[in-house]
Design a protein around this motif. Structure first.
Motif, PDB file in Angstrom:
ATOM      1  N   ALA A   1      -4.926   5.871   6.129  1.00  0.00           N
ATOM      2  CA  ALA A   1      -5.417   4.644   5.491  1.00  0.00           C
ATOM      3  C   ALA A   1      -6.718   4.870   4.734  1.00  0.00           C
ATOM      4  O   ALA A   1      -6.963   4.227   3.714  1.00  0.00           O
ATOM      5  CB  ALA A   1      -5.600   3.547   6.536  1.00  0.00           C
ATOM      6  N   LEU A   2      -7.531   5.793   5.199  1.00  0.00           N
ATOM      7  CA  LEU A   2      -8.811   6.065   4.555  1.00  0.00           C
ATOM      8  C   LEU A   2      -8.663   6.930   3.303  1.00  0.00           C
ATOM      9  O   LEU A   2      -9.584   7.016   2.503  1.00  0.00           O
ATOM     10  CB  LEU A   2      -9.756   6.762   5.534  1.00  0.00           C
ATOM     11  N   ARG A   3      -7.510   7.554   3.130  1.00  0.00           N
ATOM     12  CA  ARG A   3      -7.315   8.501   2.039  1.00  0.00           C
ATOM     13  C   ARG A   3      -6.448   7.949   0.910  1.00  0.00           C
ATOM     14  O   ARG A   3      -6.257   8.615  -0.102  1.00  0.00           O
ATOM     15  CB  ARG A   3      -6.672   9.775   2.590  1.00  0.00           C
ATOM     16  N   ILE A   4      -5.908   6.758   1.086  1.00  0.00           N
ATOM     17  CA  ILE A   4      -4.990   6.175   0.111  1.00  0.00           C
ATOM     18  C   ILE A   4      -5.720   5.119  -0.715  1.00  0.00           C
ATOM     19  O   ILE A   4      -6.371   4.245  -0.144  1.00  0.00           O
ATOM     20  CB  ILE A   4      -3.792   5.528   0.836  1.00  0.00           C
ATOM     21  N   PRO A   5      -5.606   5.155  -2.039  1.00  0.00           N
ATOM     22  CA  PRO A   5      -6.210   4.095  -2.857  1.00  0.00           C
ATOM     23  C   PRO A   5      -5.655   2.725  -2.464  1.00  0.00           C
ATOM     24  O   PRO A   5      -4.466   2.587  -2.140  1.00  0.00           O
ATOM     25  CB  PRO A   5      -5.787   4.469  -4.281  1.00  0.00           C
ATOM     26  N   LEU A   6      -6.512   1.723  -2.499  1.00  0.00           N
ATOM     27  CA  LEU A   6      -6.120   0.368  -2.092  1.00  0.00           C
ATOM     28  C   LEU A   6      -4.920  -0.164  -2.868  1.00  0.00           C
ATOM     29  O   LEU A   6      -4.074  -0.863  -2.315  1.00  0.00           O
ATOM     30  CB  LEU A   6      -7.291  -0.600  -2.259  1.00  0.00           C
ATOM     31  N   SER A   7      -4.835   0.158  -4.145  1.00  0.00           N
ATOM     32  CA  SER A   7      -3.726  -0.366  -4.945  1.00  0.00           C
ATOM     33  C   SER A   7      -2.383   0.145  -4.417  1.00  0.00           C
ATOM     34  O   SER A   7      -1.404  -0.607  -4.368  1.00  0.00           O
ATOM     35  CB  SER A   7      -3.896   0.010  -6.415  1.00  0.00           C
ATOM     36  N   TYR A   8      -2.315   1.410  -3.997  1.00  0.00           N
ATOM     37  CA  TYR A   8      -1.076   1.965  -3.467  1.00  0.00           C
ATOM     38  C   TYR A   8      -0.774   1.399  -2.087  1.00  0.00           C
ATOM     39  O   TYR A   8       0.380   1.111  -1.759  1.00  0.00           O
ATOM     40  CB  TYR A   8      -1.148   3.483  -3.386  1.00  0.00           C
ATOM     41  N   LEU A   9      -1.816   1.245  -1.269  1.00  0.00           N
ATOM     42  CA  LEU A   9      -1.616   0.679   0.064  1.00  0.00           C
ATOM     43  C   LEU A   9      -1.135  -0.767  -0.038  1.00  0.00           C
ATOM     44  O   LEU A   9      -0.213  -1.176   0.672  1.00  0.00           O
ATOM     45  CB  LEU A   9      -2.905   0.771   0.889  1.00  0.00           C
ATOM     46  N   ALA A  10      -1.724  -1.538  -0.948  1.00  0.00           N
ATOM     47  CA  ALA A  10      -1.295  -2.922  -1.144  1.00  0.00           C
ATOM     48  C   ALA A  10       0.167  -2.969  -1.583  1.00  0.00           C
ATOM     49  O   ALA A  10       0.960  -3.771  -1.061  1.00  0.00           O
ATOM     50  CB  ALA A  10      -2.189  -3.612  -2.172  1.00  0.00           C
ATOM     51  N   SER A  11       0.540  -2.113  -2.502  1.00  0.00           N
ATOM     52  CA  SER A  11       1.918  -2.064  -2.980  1.00  0.00           C
ATOM     53  C   SER A  11       2.866  -1.731  -1.830  1.00  0.00           C
ATOM     54  O   SER A  11       3.923  -2.355  -1.680  1.00  0.00           O
ATOM     55  CB  SER A  11       2.039  -1.023  -4.094  1.00  0.00           C
ATOM     56  N   TYR A  12       2.493  -0.763  -1.010  1.00  0.00           N
ATOM     57  CA  TYR A  12       3.307  -0.375   0.141  1.00  0.00           C
ATOM     58  C   TYR A  12       3.471  -1.547   1.111  1.00  0.00           C
ATOM     59  O   TYR A  12       4.555  -1.788   1.640  1.00  0.00           O
ATOM     60  CB  TYR A  12       2.662   0.812   0.853  1.00  0.00           C
ATOM     61  N   LEU A  13       2.394  -2.290   1.322  1.00  0.00           N
ATOM     62  CA  LEU A  13       2.429  -3.426   2.254  1.00  0.00           C
ATOM     63  C   LEU A  13       3.105  -4.651   1.654  1.00  0.00           C
ATOM     64  O   LEU A  13       3.354  -5.632   2.345  1.00  0.00           O
ATOM     65  CB  LEU A  13       1.006  -3.778   2.696  1.00  0.00           C
ATOM     66  N   GLY A  14       3.379  -4.615   0.347  1.00  0.00           N
ATOM     67  CA  GLY A  14       4.057  -5.720  -0.314  1.00  0.00           C
ATOM     68  C   GLY A  14       3.146  -6.894  -0.624  1.00  0.00           C
ATOM     69  O   GLY A  14       3.588  -8.043  -0.651  1.00  0.00           O
ATOM     70  N   ILE A  15       1.858  -6.599  -0.869  1.00  0.00           N
ATOM     71  CA  ILE A  15       0.883  -7.648  -1.178  1.00  0.00           C
ATOM     72  C   ILE A  15       0.055  -7.222  -2.381  1.00  0.00           C
ATOM     73  O   ILE A  15       0.109  -6.068  -2.798  1.00  0.00           O
ATOM     74  CB  ILE A  15      -0.040  -7.949   0.037  1.00  0.00           C
ATOM     75  N   THR A  16      -0.724  -8.148  -2.909  1.00  0.00           N
ATOM     76  CA  THR A  16      -1.598  -7.799  -4.026  1.00  0.00           C
ATOM     77  C   THR A  16      -2.842  -7.085  -3.495  1.00  0.00           C
ATOM     78  O   THR A  16      -3.186  -7.197  -2.312  1.00  0.00           O
ATOM     79  CB  THR A  16      -2.047  -9.052  -4.800  1.00  0.00           C
ATOM     80  N   GLN A  17      -3.504  -6.389  -4.380  1.00  0.00           N
ATOM     81  CA  GLN A  17      -4.736  -5.706  -4.001  1.00  0.00           C
ATOM     82  C   GLN A  17      -5.802  -6.727  -3.574  1.00  0.00           C
ATOM     83  O   GLN A  17      -6.564  -6.477  -2.652  1.00  0.00           O
ATOM     84  CB  GLN A  17      -5.230  -4.840  -5.159  1.00  0.00           C
ATOM     85  N   GLN A  18      -5.815  -7.876  -4.228  1.00  0.00           N
ATOM     86  CA  GLN A  18      -6.774  -8.922  -3.869  1.00  0.00           C
ATOM     87  C   GLN A  18      -6.511  -9.435  -2.455  1.00  0.00           C
ATOM     88  O   GLN A  18      -7.447  -9.659  -1.679  1.00  0.00           O
ATOM     89  CB  GLN A  18      -6.711 -10.099  -4.871  1.00  0.00           C
ATOM     90  N   SER A  19      -5.245  -9.620  -2.111  1.00  0.00           N
ATOM     91  CA  SER A  19      -4.903 -10.064  -0.758  1.00  0.00           C
ATOM     92  C   SER A  19      -5.320  -9.025   0.275  1.00  0.00           C
ATOM     93  O   SER A  19      -5.845  -9.371   1.338  1.00  0.00           O
ATOM     94  CB  SER A  19      -3.401 -10.325  -0.629  1.00  0.00           C
ATOM     95  N   LEU A  20      -5.103  -7.760  -0.039  1.00  0.00           N
ATOM     96  CA  LEU A  20      -5.504  -6.706   0.889  1.00  0.00           C
ATOM     97  C   LEU A  20      -7.018  -6.694   1.063  1.00  0.00           C
ATOM     98  O   LEU A  20      -7.520  -6.565   2.185  1.00  0.00           O
ATOM     99  CB  LEU A  20      -5.012  -5.335   0.405  1.00  0.00           C
ATOM    100  N   SER A  21      -7.748  -6.853  -0.018  1.00  0.00           N
ATOM    101  CA  SER A  21      -9.215  -6.906   0.078  1.00  0.00           C
ATOM    102  C   SER A  21      -9.655  -8.075   0.952  1.00  0.00           C
ATOM    103  O   SER A  21     -10.558  -7.936   1.781  1.00  0.00           O
ATOM    104  CB  SER A  21      -9.846  -7.038  -1.312  1.00  0.00           C
ATOM    105  N   ARG A  22      -9.008  -9.218   0.792  1.00  0.00           N
ATOM    106  CA  ARG A  22      -9.329 -10.389   1.597  1.00  0.00           C
ATOM    107  C   ARG A  22      -9.033 -10.141   3.082  1.00  0.00           C
ATOM    108  O   ARG A  22      -9.815 -10.468   3.961  1.00  0.00           O
ATOM    109  CB  ARG A  22      -8.529 -11.604   1.076  1.00  0.00           C
ATOM    110  N   ILE A  23      -7.879  -9.524   3.359  1.00  0.00           N
ATOM    111  CA  ILE A  23      -7.500  -9.213   4.743  1.00  0.00           C
ATOM    112  C   ILE A  23      -8.517  -8.250   5.355  1.00  0.00           C
ATOM    113  O   ILE A  23      -8.974  -8.441   6.487  1.00  0.00           O
ATOM    114  CB  ILE A  23      -6.073  -8.615   4.798  1.00  0.00           C
ATOM    115  N   ARG A  24      -8.882  -7.223   4.606  1.00  0.00           N
ATOM    116  CA  ARG A  24      -9.869  -6.247   5.111  1.00  0.00           C
ATOM    117  C   ARG A  24     -11.195  -6.922   5.398  1.00  0.00           C
ATOM    118  O   ARG A  24     -11.839  -6.637   6.411  1.00  0.00           O
ATOM    119  CB  ARG A  24     -10.041  -5.109   4.095  1.00  0.00           C
ATOM    120  N   LYS A  25     -11.607  -7.832   4.520  1.00  0.00           N
ATOM    121  CA  LYS A  25     -12.885  -8.542   4.705  1.00  0.00           C
ATOM    122  C   LYS A  25     -12.824  -9.418   5.966  1.00  0.00           C
ATOM    123  O   LYS A  25     -13.775  -9.443   6.763  1.00  0.00           O
ATOM    124  CB  LYS A  25     -13.205  -9.395   3.468  1.00  0.00           C
ATOM    125  N   ASN A  26     -11.706 -10.108   6.159  1.00  0.00           N
ATOM    126  CA  ASN A  26     -11.559 -10.985   7.331  1.00  0.00           C
ATOM    127  C   ASN A  26     -11.533 -10.202   8.633  1.00  0.00           C
ATOM    128  O   ASN A  26     -11.968 -10.703   9.676  1.00  0.00           O
ATOM    129  CB  ASN A  26     -10.301 -11.840   7.215  1.00  0.00           C
TER     130      ASN A  26
END
Length: 189
Positions: free
Chosen positions: A162-187
């Motif tokens: 998780a620390l080595r993958i760009p957020l955009s690819y991780l978000a795509s893998y999880l089936g969410i937008t990068q903004q949603s992933l950023s929000r989840i990480r912040k929460n």
């Protein structure tokens, strides 16, 4: 190369001559982040073993969005199995997302190894079965989970990845937008 041999030895003992044959039939290849090991529209003719780095398997949806299906990291084999097995054009891309080092087998060389080493097919079948089960076990639970749970589970299962993958690819893998992933990480922090 030693990582590959260590993995193979987990499935079957190999003689010194067999190890030397395997060494002689491989190529060490380095790719930069962003480079492709395999591309859609081309027929896969090589199998790679990831010695160092991370790849992603991705495709483009009907509406042109890039979708990451899964990641492959160190000590795992890399091939579009459908394309390789049936000699048909691939429908997906295998892209390095970090600088990588691979041990690469060309089809002809794998055939030579299979024709020389008794039990090679059994070894490759066991490795393929394990990889398939790992993939199913990784993807299946995600289908019924919400985005936060998918992200938490990914962190639990693959904390270093998780620390080595760009957020955009991780978000795509999880089936969410990068903004949603950023929000989840912040929460979660």
């Amino acid at each position: 190369m030693q990582q590959l041999l260590d993995l193979l030895l987990q499935y079957s003992p190999l003689t010194i001559q067999q190890v030397e044959l395997i060494r002689s039939k491989t190529e060490i290849r380095k790719l930069k982040a962003g480079a492709y090991f395999s591309e859609a529209g081309k027929t896969a003719d090589e199998v790679g073993f990831v010695a160092e780095g991370i790849f992603r398997i991705c495709y483009y949806s009907k509406d042109g969005n890039e979708v990451t299906r899964y990641f492959i990291d160190e000590n795992n084999f890399l091939v579009d199995l459908n394309s390789y097995t049936y000699q048909i054009p691939s429908s997906e891309y295998i892209q390095a997302i970090t600088d990588v080092e691979l041990v690469v087998f060309k089809r002809k060389d794998l055939t030579d190894i299979a024709n020389t080493i008794v039990g090679w097919d059994k070894i490759t079948n066991q490795i393929t079965t394990k990889a398939f089960l790992d993939k199913v076990n990784r993807i299946s639970p995600m289908l019924a989970e919400d985005a936060t749970t998918r992200y938490k589970n990914f962190l639990d299962q693959f904390p270093k990845l998780a620390l080595r993958i760009p957020l955009s690819y991780l978000a795509s893998y999880l089936g969410i937008t990068q903004q949603s992933l950023s929000r989840i990480r912040k929460n979660l922090s």
